[in-house]
Design an enzyme around this catalytic site. Structure first.
Site, PDB file in Angstrom:
ATOM      1  N   GLU A 195      -1.450 -10.332  -1.254  1.00  0.00           N
ATOM      2  CA  GLU A 195      -2.596 -11.212  -1.467  1.00  0.00           C
ATOM      3  C   GLU A 195      -2.192 -12.458  -2.239  1.00  0.00           C
ATOM      4  OE1 GLU A 195      -6.343  -9.736  -2.780  1.00  0.00           O
ATOM      5  OE2 GLU A 195      -6.073  -7.771  -1.843  1.00  0.00           O
ATOM      6  N   SER A 262       9.024   4.230   6.547  1.00  0.00           N
ATOM      7  CA  SER A 262       9.392   5.585   6.990  1.00  0.00           C
ATOM      8  C   SER A 262       9.320   5.645   8.501  1.00  0.00           C
ATOM      9  CB  SER A 262       8.449   6.655   6.411  1.00  0.00           C
ATOM     10  OG  SER A 262       8.423   6.612   5.008  1.00  0.00           O
ATOM     11  N   ASP A 334      -5.037  -0.943   3.427  1.00  0.00           N
ATOM     12  CA  ASP A 334      -5.378  -1.982   2.453  1.00  0.00           C
ATOM     13  C   ASP A 334      -6.229  -1.357   1.352  1.00  0.00           C
ATOM     14  OD1 ASP A 334      -5.876  -4.234   1.037  1.00  0.00           O
ATOM     15  OD2 ASP A 334      -6.885  -5.333   2.634  1.00  0.00           O
ATOM     16  N   ASP A 337      -7.381  -4.630  -3.921  1.00  0.00           N
ATOM     17  CA  ASP A 337      -7.988  -5.955  -3.866  1.00  0.00           C
ATOM     18  C   ASP A 337      -7.819  -6.639  -5.211  1.00  0.00           C
ATOM     19  OD1 ASP A 337      -8.770  -6.050  -1.256  1.00  0.00           O
ATOM     20  OD2 ASP A 337     -10.918  -5.816  -1.624  1.00  0.00           O
TER      21      ASP A 337
END
Length: 821
Positions: A195, A262, A334, A337
């Site tokens: 971000e 991975s 996600d 934030d």
């Protein structure tokens, strides 16, 4: 003169004697902590004797009357082999490294205290069910039993490092294990940095349309247009000094390039030559000596489980039982934030919320520092999460005056039941039971690949934040913390997590690639960890009608770079076999030799070949030339090549070729111009670093795997005993992934990859195999410190058997724990 000579000889002999004596004493003290695997130990807390049978690879096979006894013995075994590693992990999670290492680790402690993950772990213990708490308490008792044995029998303080960095060792507790789970979550998440970089890049670019080039979306529909950061947060600093991350090897804060990766794939009986399901998994983490992984077999009441554990956590995180296999890959959900919080202009102890100004939740935390005064840190929390310092991932560069940055993150739950889900998974017998068992898993989000005797599946496990459809940045850039639409509204239901059960094609897998294409806010993520390896994986899986254990191993060890095969034709389109003959020892002749080698290259990143080094150096120099004039100092943050960016520019997708023009120069440079200049840059670097004989270059010399001791790895002389360095194949974008360091010196060092590999065949489960990148022991005087390292390097494995007799047949020792009367 003769007298002087005699005394010099005597003095030299004395010095040699004292040196030998000193070395001998140091060896004796260090060797005292080598565990005796043929031993009987009386401990408190057991209901019956427990056996720890160590096979010839020093993998403990633990047999006990109850599950609690087995977890007790696992704690004892972990502490026997990895005591120092466990203490370091616990101190890191607690923010208490500076008590041992002084001011060198103070910044790490300050950041960990601000996240407060240890306090959250203590609270989370109460959220666990009784069975999980009992297992954690038994495990803690086993660790503490080993501590008691070390103290009572004077066993060299438990590890050689304890002589050099002596500090009191508190007893182990269940919260310590939960804190290590949260610490692993910290290392595996990169959305916070992503971000910030997106916001900083948005501010730095003169043309906002170019953001989609340097930070490209993964191809596919469903990506909505976003406002630029300057529109989201007015008055954000346009230019700011770049603050590099703390390079200390103990820092858990890594760049986005190392945020976790991975591979995992599975085949059902219809695509398996043996008629049983197949599963392969190789989780990728930063290399160290010892490796983070520790192999173990637990004989539970529900049956045996065997695979990879992490010292400090009493769970087989990736492995198999007699009925079910499971593997993990980073899901790139996600789950973070960043918020810009507005301070009250009249009272800096308050911040703005949708309902007006509110006081920060604060607490003082004292950090004790070796050989220095204690440091007091004031922890501040908003409704969104903890307030972060401006130097953390350069948050100050996107935070306006009169504001602070906070972060919301699923790991920061004080009702974290992730370890409870992992415990339940070890008892599951089928794919359906495995999916149901992990419903209580919170973080870090993972893709769980499962195979039982008949079926295969993949399920994303972990909490997915519920965002408002009107979220201003859709979670991709920092946003105003006081806007209600930007805040989370709890978590999505577990049924919303992506899942793939019994695929019609009979094969499924994940290389951290984009798995679903759903519109926001059900999108899962805009940031994915791979767009390249998945292309090679698809080719390998589709090339065979049926697969075997060996074909899955071949895929794990595959070193063909899809990226090289796709980008080199673009980069060299106007350079191949063109131009006049050039005199020997001229830059033009060197360029021709390099292009001739690359023109006949298959894209195999083989350690013995020169082409991978030429290609990697060229690609790195090319991206650097393309972005430096546009991004300035921010270009240093792009330490690894983004293949989609190079492809967009050379194909001129939506005008992306503009990156090839140098803004400060009068001529208009083209991408072929930039490719030629970059190749010259790369060859100049190669000539200065590795010599001018291109045909004699070896990729493995530059691509050494650096399994370094986190504390002693830079100590003169000692580093030659504790570090494990190996020439390796692979690269950033091969299935046998060897993520490069990316920065000078030694930008191509292999620092991040598969510390564990496992392949399981359920037609013949005992033919399953696994390996780790170093060895079972963390004691550098032990033969098990690095005995798997060469196996790992050569692509070899050891058997993964639940047969008790096989474990005993060539055991290096049997430790019996007996309950105290």
């Amino acid at each position: 003169m003769a007298l002087i000579f005699r005394w010099l000889v005597r003095l030299a002999a004395l010095l040699i004697f004292l040196t030998v004596l000193g070395v001998g004493m140091a060896y004796w003290l260090a060797s005292r902590s080598l565990p005796d695997y043929d031993d009987e130990v009386t401990v408190r807390g057991l209901t019956a004797p427990v056996e720890i049978v160590r096979d010839n690879a020093n993998v403990p096979h633990i047999f006990g009357k109850t599950d609690a006894d087995v977890f007790h013995a696992l704690g004892f075994a972990h502490a026997q082999d990895r005591m120092w590693q466990m203490i370091l992990l616990r101190r890191t999670a607690q923010g208490r490294l500076s008590e041992v290492f002084g001011t060198a680790t103070l910044n790490i402690d300050k950041l960990l205290r601000r996240f407060d993950i240890y306090t959250l772990s203590v609270r989370s213990v109460e959220a666990l069910d009784a069975e999980t708490r009992a297992a954690l308490e038994a495990y803690s008792a086993g660790v503490n039993a080993r501590l008691d044995q070390i103290n009572s029998e004077a066993l060299g303080r438990g590890a050689p490092e304890m002589w050099l960095f002596n500090a009191p060792m508190a007893p182990w507790s269940p919260a310590d294990s939960l804190a290590i789970v949260k610490l692993m979550g910290l290392q595996l998440s990169g959305h916070l940095e992503a971000e910030v970089i997106r916001a900083r890049t948005s501010l730095a670019l003169a043309d906002p349309d170019r953001l989609k080039d340097i930070l490209p979306d993964v191809p596919g529909a469903g990506i909505a247009a976003l406002p630029e950061y300057a529109a989201l947060v007015p008055d954000a600093p346009k230019f700011a000094k770049n603050i590099p991350l703390d390079p200390h090897p103990l820092s858990p804060f890594k760049h986005l390039a190392f945020a976790g990766a991975s591979n995992a794939w599975a085949a059902d009986p219809s695509r398996s030559a043996s008629g049983g399901t197949l599963l392969a998994n190789d989780p990728h983490l930063g290399f160290s000596a010892p490796a983070i992984w520790y192999l173990a077999r637990l004989e539970l009441q529900s049956g045996g489980v065997i695979g990879g554990t992490i010292p400090g956590i009493p769970v087989v995180l990736t492995g198999r039982s007699a009925d079910l296999g499971w593997g993990l890959t980073s899901a790139y959900v996600d789950d973070q934030d960043v918020y810009i919080e507005a301070l009250n202009p009249d009272n800096s102890n308050e911040y703005r919320t949708p309902d007006g100004f509110r006081k920060f939740r604060t607490r003082s935390s004292i950090i004790n520092v070796k050989d220095a005064d204690p440091v007091t840190v004031t922890l501040r929390w908003t409704e969104n999460g903890p307030v972060m310092p401006g130097n953390h991932y350069n948050l100050a560069s996107i935070t306006p005056s009169g504001h602070v940055a906070s972060v919301n993150w699923t790991v920061l739950s004080d009702r974290d039941t992730s370890i409870q889900a992992a415990m339940a998974l070890m008892h599951a017998k089928t794919v359906e039971e495995g999916i149901a068992a992990t419903e209580s898993y919170i973080a870090p989000a993972q893709n769980l690949t499962l195979s039982d005797h008949k079926n295969i599946a993949m399920k994303t496990i972990g909490a997915l934040p519920r965002r408002d459809a009107n979220h201003q940045s859709k979670g991709r850039m920092p946003t105003r913390g006081w806007e209600k639409a930007n805040r989370w509204d709890g978590m999505m239901p577990y049924t919303a997590n992506p899942e793939f059960i019994a695929p019609s094609g009979g094969i499924l897998g994940n290389t951290n690639n984009k798995t679903v294409d759903r519109p926001f806010p059900n999108h899962v993520s805009y940031l994915w960890g791979d767009t390249q390896r998945i292309q090679r994986w698809q080719r390998l899986m589709q090339n065979r009608q049926v697969h075997t254990r060996d074909s899955f191993i071949e895929a794990q060890l595959d070193t063909i770079s899809f990226t090289a095969r796709s980008l080199l034709p673009l980069m060299g389109a106007e350079l191949w076999f063109t131009g006049e003959a050039a005199p020997d020892k001229t830059p033009e002749r060197q360029r021709q030799r390099a292009l001739t080698l690359l023109a006949g290259w298959s894209g195999e990143m083989n350690e013995h070949m020169p082409e991978p080094l030429i290609y990697a150096a060229w690609l790195r120099a090319l991206q650097a030339r393309m972005i430096q004039d546009d991004l300035g100092p921010l270009a240093d943050e792009f330490s690894h090549v983004e293949p989609l960016f190079i492809e967009r520019a050379f194909r001129n997708i939506d005008g992306a070729a503009a990156w090839c023009d140098v803004l400060q120069s009068a001529p208009i440079e083209t991408c072929p111009d930039m490719a030629r200049l970059a190749l010259d840059d790369a060859l100049l670097w190669i000539n200065e670093t590795w010599g001018t004989q291109l045909e004699s270059l070896r990729w493995g010399d530059a691509h050494q795997a650096t399994h370094d001791h986190q504390v002693l790895g830079e100590v003169p002389v000692l580093r030659y005993f504790v570090n494990i360095r190996q020439s390796t194949s692979g690269g950033d974008n091969t299935l046998m992934r060897g993520r490069t360091k990316g920065t000078e010196p030694n930008p191509f060092y292999n620092v991040h990859g598969a510390g564990y590999r496992g392949v399981y065949d359920f037609a013949d489960p005992d033919s399953s195999v696994f390996v780790t990148s170093t060895g079972q022991s963390g004691h550098f005087l032990s033969r098990h410190y690095d005995d798997m390292a060469q196996l790992w390097r050569r692509g070899e494995y050891i058997p993964m058997s639940l047969d008790q007799e096989l474990a005993r047949a060539a055991a290096v020792g049997v430790t019996t724990l007996r309950p105290a009367q």
